[in-house]
Design a protein around this motif. Sequence first.
Motif, PDB file in Angstrom:
ATOM      1  N   UNK A 182      -0.039  -3.134  14.961  1.00  0.00           N
ATOM      2  CA  UNK A 182       0.676  -2.622  16.130  1.00  0.00           C
ATOM      3  C   UNK A 182       0.147  -3.290  17.402  1.00  0.00           C
ATOM      4  N   UNK A 199       5.221  -1.439  12.472  1.00  0.00           N
ATOM      5  CA  UNK A 199       4.818  -1.215  11.072  1.00  0.00           C
ATOM      6  C   UNK A 199       5.719  -0.202  10.373  1.00  0.00           C
ATOM      7  N   UNK A 228       0.365   6.754  14.673  1.00  0.00           N
ATOM      8  CA  UNK A 228       0.274   5.920  13.483  1.00  0.00           C
ATOM      9  C   UNK A 228      -0.953   6.356  12.686  1.00  0.00           C
ATOM     10  N   UNK A 277       0.779  -1.231   0.000  1.00  0.00           N
ATOM     11  CA  UNK A 277       0.000   0.000   0.000  1.00  0.00           C
ATOM     12  C   UNK A 277       0.812   1.283   0.000  1.00  0.00           C
ATOM     13  N   UNK A 284      -1.893  -2.247   4.634  1.00  0.00           N
ATOM     14  CA  UNK A 284      -2.855  -1.340   4.051  1.00  0.00           C
ATOM     15  C   UNK A 284      -4.130  -1.291   4.898  1.00  0.00           C
ATOM     16  N   UNK A 285      -4.307  -0.221   5.609  1.00  0.00           N
ATOM     17  CA  UNK A 285      -5.547  -0.031   6.359  1.00  0.00           C
ATOM     18  C   UNK A 285      -5.660  -0.853   7.640  1.00  0.00           C
ATOM     19  N   UNK A 286      -4.607  -1.585   8.000  1.00  0.00           N
ATOM     20  CA  UNK A 286      -4.702  -2.401   9.208  1.00  0.00           C
ATOM     21  C   UNK A 286      -3.518  -2.172  10.132  1.00  0.00           C
ATOM     22  N   UNK A 287      -2.936  -0.995  10.053  1.00  0.00           N
ATOM     23  CA  UNK A 287      -1.720  -0.755  10.840  1.00  0.00           C
ATOM     24  C   UNK A 287      -2.008  -0.769  12.336  1.00  0.00           C
ATOM     25  N   UNK A 288      -3.153  -0.218  12.709  1.00  0.00           N
ATOM     26  CA  UNK A 288      -3.489  -0.180  14.135  1.00  0.00           C
ATOM     27  C   UNK A 288      -3.579  -1.609  14.679  1.00  0.00           C
ATOM     28  N   UNK A 289      -4.192  -2.483  13.875  1.00  0.00           N
ATOM     29  CA  UNK A 289      -4.316  -3.880  14.283  1.00  0.00           C
ATOM     30  C   UNK A 289      -2.923  -4.507  14.400  1.00  0.00           C
ATOM     31  N   UNK A 329      -3.594   5.792   9.783  1.00  0.00           N
ATOM     32  CA  UNK A 329      -4.112   4.684   8.995  1.00  0.00           C
ATOM     33  C   UNK A 329      -4.301   5.153   7.562  1.00  0.00           C
ATOM     34  N   UNK A 330      -3.741   4.420   6.621  1.00  0.00           N
ATOM     35  CA  UNK A 330      -3.970   4.741   5.220  1.00  0.00           C
ATOM     36  C   UNK A 330      -5.322   4.191   4.807  1.00  0.00           C
ATOM     37  N   UNK A 331      -5.709   4.605   3.625  1.00  0.00           N
ATOM     38  CA  UNK A 331      -6.943   4.015   3.105  1.00  0.00           C
ATOM     39  C   UNK A 331      -6.645   2.617   2.607  1.00  0.00           C
ATOM     40  N   UNK A 332      -7.703   1.855   2.462  1.00  0.00           N
ATOM     41  CA  UNK A 332      -7.500   0.522   1.906  1.00  0.00           C
ATOM     42  C   UNK A 332      -7.421   0.572   0.395  1.00  0.00           C
ATOM     43  N   UNK A 337       7.493  -1.056   6.846  1.00  0.00           N
ATOM     44  CA  UNK A 337       7.347  -0.250   5.630  1.00  0.00           C
ATOM     45  C   UNK A 337       8.710   0.092   5.048  1.00  0.00           C
TER      46      UNK A 337
END
Lengths: 251, 590, 346
Positions: free
Chosen positions: B192, B198, C341, B51, B185-190, C343-346, B202
Amino acid sequence: MSGTSPDTPLLCVRDLHVSYGPVEAVGGISLDVPRGAIVSVIGPNGAGKSTLLNALMGLLPSKGQATLDGRDVAAMPVEDRLRRGLCLVSEKRELFAEMSVADNLALGAYSRRHEPKGAVEADLEAGYQRFPRLKERRHQTAGTLSGGERQMLAIARALMARPQLLMLDEPSLGLAPLIVAEVLETVSELRRSGVSILIVEQNARAVLRIADYGYVLEQGRIAMEGDAATLLADERLIQTYLGFGKGEAAA
Amino acid sequence: MSTRRIALLVFTAIVLVLPAVLSAYGLTLMNFIGLAAIVVVGLVLLTGIGGLTSFGQASFVGVGAYTTAWLTTAAGLSPVLALPVALFAGAFFALVIGAVTLRLSGHYLPLSTIAWSLSLYFLVGNVAALGGHDGIPAVPPISLFGWEPSGPAYTWLIVAAVALSLLTVANVLASRDGRAVRCLRGRRVMLEAFGVDTARLRLVIFVHAAVLAALTGWLYAHLIQFVNATPFGLNASIEYLFMTVIGGSAHLFGAVIGAGLMTLLRDGLQRLAPELVGSGGATEIVMLGLVMVVLLQTAPRGVMPWLLRLLPPRGRPWMDLDRARAIAPFSSRPKPERGTELLTVAGVTKRFGGLIAVNDVSFDLKAGEILGLIGPNGAGKSTLFNLLTGISPATAGTISFAGERIERMASRKIARLGVARSFQHVLLRSDMSALENVAVGAHLRSTRGYLSALLRLDRREEERLLAEAMRQLDRVGLAHLAHEPAGSLALGQQRILEIARALAADPALLLLDEPAAGLRYREKQELAALLSKLGEEGVAVLVVEHDMNFVMNLVDRLVVISFGQKISEGAPTHVQNDVAVQEAYLGVAA
Amino acid sequence: MSYLIGALLAQDGLTNGAIYALIALALVMVFSVTRIIFIPQGEIVTYSSLSLASLQQGTAPGSIWLIVALGLLAAGLEGFGYLRGDRSTSRLRAMAAYGLVPLAVAALTFATAGAGFGFLWNIVLVLLIVVPMGPLIYRVAFRPLGDATVLHSLIVAMAVHFVLLGCGLLAFGPEGVRTPPLIAGRFPVFGVPVSAQAMVVVAVAIVAIIAMALYFGRTLSGKALRATAFNRVGARLVGIRTEQAARLVFLLAGFAGALCGILVAPITTVYYDTGFLIGLKGFIAAIFAGLASYPLAALGAVLLGLFESYSSFFASLYKDAIVFALIIPILLWRSLRSTHVEEDEE
């Protein structure tokens, strides 16, 4: 002219379904809002109350019938529903936090931008009279207002569109009890001035005291309905909210 | 042998035979497809899967090419010895640039890649030591103990490099870090929350992609034997990205398809309408742009999904329940004795500007206890949950977990202490299998790094990770769905899958955010049974939940908050009969 | 460096900075309302300059064909939507407007291009040709994407950049052009000869920025655009159509681009790809402003212009390399301001 006889309800919803992908959040709701009435939709968190209002405003796609003043609004985009007199004060208020109170109100009348200026200005003045605090703060940005003032602004902004039916989503959310009472008092006043109200609220006791009729939503369906006074006295209401005792498993 | 494998073998055979039969012109085409494919393989990893959109890959090709060109001409090094230096140069540039720019999210990153790659481009064109705009001529050919690959041999060399690149990325993707990359992509919080760094990840894939680009640069320099800045400009970078999209950015093999289609398309255009192409390549970029616009509007996933539909689905994956049971599990975290104090929240407050979301809340949680956290909408439950999990720091007060203060700790460090969580809005990767999703939860139980995955030295650990995931799936009753994509599961099952993922981390404390939402009655009962059993095993469970029937029957104790403050605490029956709670939920009685 | 040279460099820097500011403001505006990173903004500048140059030479510019083609495509898309079932009159009206306006502009241009109506008329023609490109590009390239992610539409923006760059080359050829200044001559200010053209550029930019501020601050339509940028759901709830707002900002972006092209044509030689680099410099200023703040974007643009001007004196060969490398400290500064942190878009 279609169905404008005084006894047909202003808003008539039949078998409304709303889904998020494969998940059905509202599964076949039918309800009526008579002219000049306050109708409340109550129920625990996650029952689908906000989804219902958002769908009625056209923010979410839905299946089923919805007529306002006898006219089918189910397929209309938001701005056409607005022009027909349907208006939503969202749970999140959705104010323009970086803009002034006055600008927020001016934008409330955006759907009436082709009307003569005088009419809108008169409504603005009426709004300031109804909410003197907003007049004091009209040059402040909306983001600097207190929670109660924001809710007032959200209602005042909605009124600038001259709604026939005002839908309020959790107007008491995050407000202290004293301010909740103030907001609900405003809602009663609005009804007296001729606006019909459909109000979603978690604070059941408070809202039922000002409403005429109530629907209890549970898991996207209507679990109970009745006159507000009847519902208020019903013991089952507490159970819907706080669960049954141990051992008494729900079916 | 599966049809897919046969298809791959046939493709490989054709690719290997082609150089022997192609004309010189055909070889050139094939060389360019291969060179581009290596860069695009990196972009699939970086952009399609990770991503991180880069409009700067051609610069890394340039870094590789210029490094080897300078070393082999001015410094007289042999090309083979220049190779590691060229790759290192690519990695070094990526590390420096990445360290600065990768912290940025979303759109800033691609915009920055445009800017710095242009900067490099203008710089190189003006450095006299690198030949300025004229470039570096007379780059020597590759020579290995006197053997100089040329013609078909060079093409084979490129094919080998493509295969090697594919292999490195495929190896990584099939590893613990690879699963994390797929969730970036879109799950960085998860990620971490399960202990994945993360930011570092990257950077690592950015470097990986840059090294592949530098490899292309090295091959290119010694193939053409001349280097100047033009082929490494922004347009080339954009074209690499287009190839990635055309092929299907989420598929590794799409890199080869994308590079092939685009190169052949351009060649076809040049042959069909040479008079048009005469105008400085204008028609070419117009056509290319148009194809891209139409493709992105109609089929943003590229060609690959369409090709894959022609092939039968993947064969049966290698992990199943029987195997999982036969594999030695990871050693389990020593659990504190039931009843010892595990989590202590003391006077915790969170302010957002003037708003107090959580106000002086205190409670504790013992090992083996199930605690419910309830309160009306907007009471501050989510904020409190975020404080406990390190998503945001507390303004005041302390939170201790197993003797460590965590109120200002980053969530990936809290994860290391033995805290695992589920998310209110399910944060699974819907295109990954249920098994792989659960394996993400076990991330911290293995320590194998990126490089050992790349070299495939992590297989035994990897097997243990998947076995662990399989056992957790079995524990929650979803083993039969292990190989289904998580997105195809019902919402209730996805919530259970979230819990299995948390269990895979072998937590001492399990934090569940509305686990019962969207579950059917039976599923709720099963979930309650599972959580009770966890409690018996000594795991502490904190559950935020709206479904009162569920929560009242499950928990040992409840904490009720309203307006950010604790208003009641105690056993379910006590709380149900507490007037303050009834008023918080239903309003003041008349 | 003498006082005179320093002052002349400052003059150059301010002139370029004013142009970058217009671009940066347009980019911030388009992004905040539509979430589209409008890379082709630079090409609009190019088309404007080169169209003006063609008209000055008495020939109809090749860009006419582009807007006619874009217009027919947009009309086709509307017609297609109508046939697919959305039988609203607004569709038909849009179809007529997209199809006919470019044709009318083309007819007008062909009729008057050689007539020698003078410089001002040519500017009017340039505006008529170039400004509609904004909404047309939006309709043809971006609207069909629906609610695409920022990155998805960014790649589309890059593809559109390719198309327009190539079309520019086809329409105008590879030669660079420079138009005569709007006003010739130099006037001494504090002992420094300041070119009239530079003054015109800065003045026009300032007027445009003030007009923009007034529009956004005082008019209902301008406020509606700001409202859309701040809160889309809120904007929908008061009846602002997101799509209409998008069309409007693209029109404004087209105007800003056209204006820049007219201003820049007399001060630099414009090639088919010059606008892209100007646009990117506008982007650096916009990034400096976090793609959100108008005053910061304007400030960033002026600083960038000055920085570019002085670095061209000290290291003229490396001017562009230095200017684009500025992105790194800017991003570093921005990233240090946000610590969590994202969050990017999917």
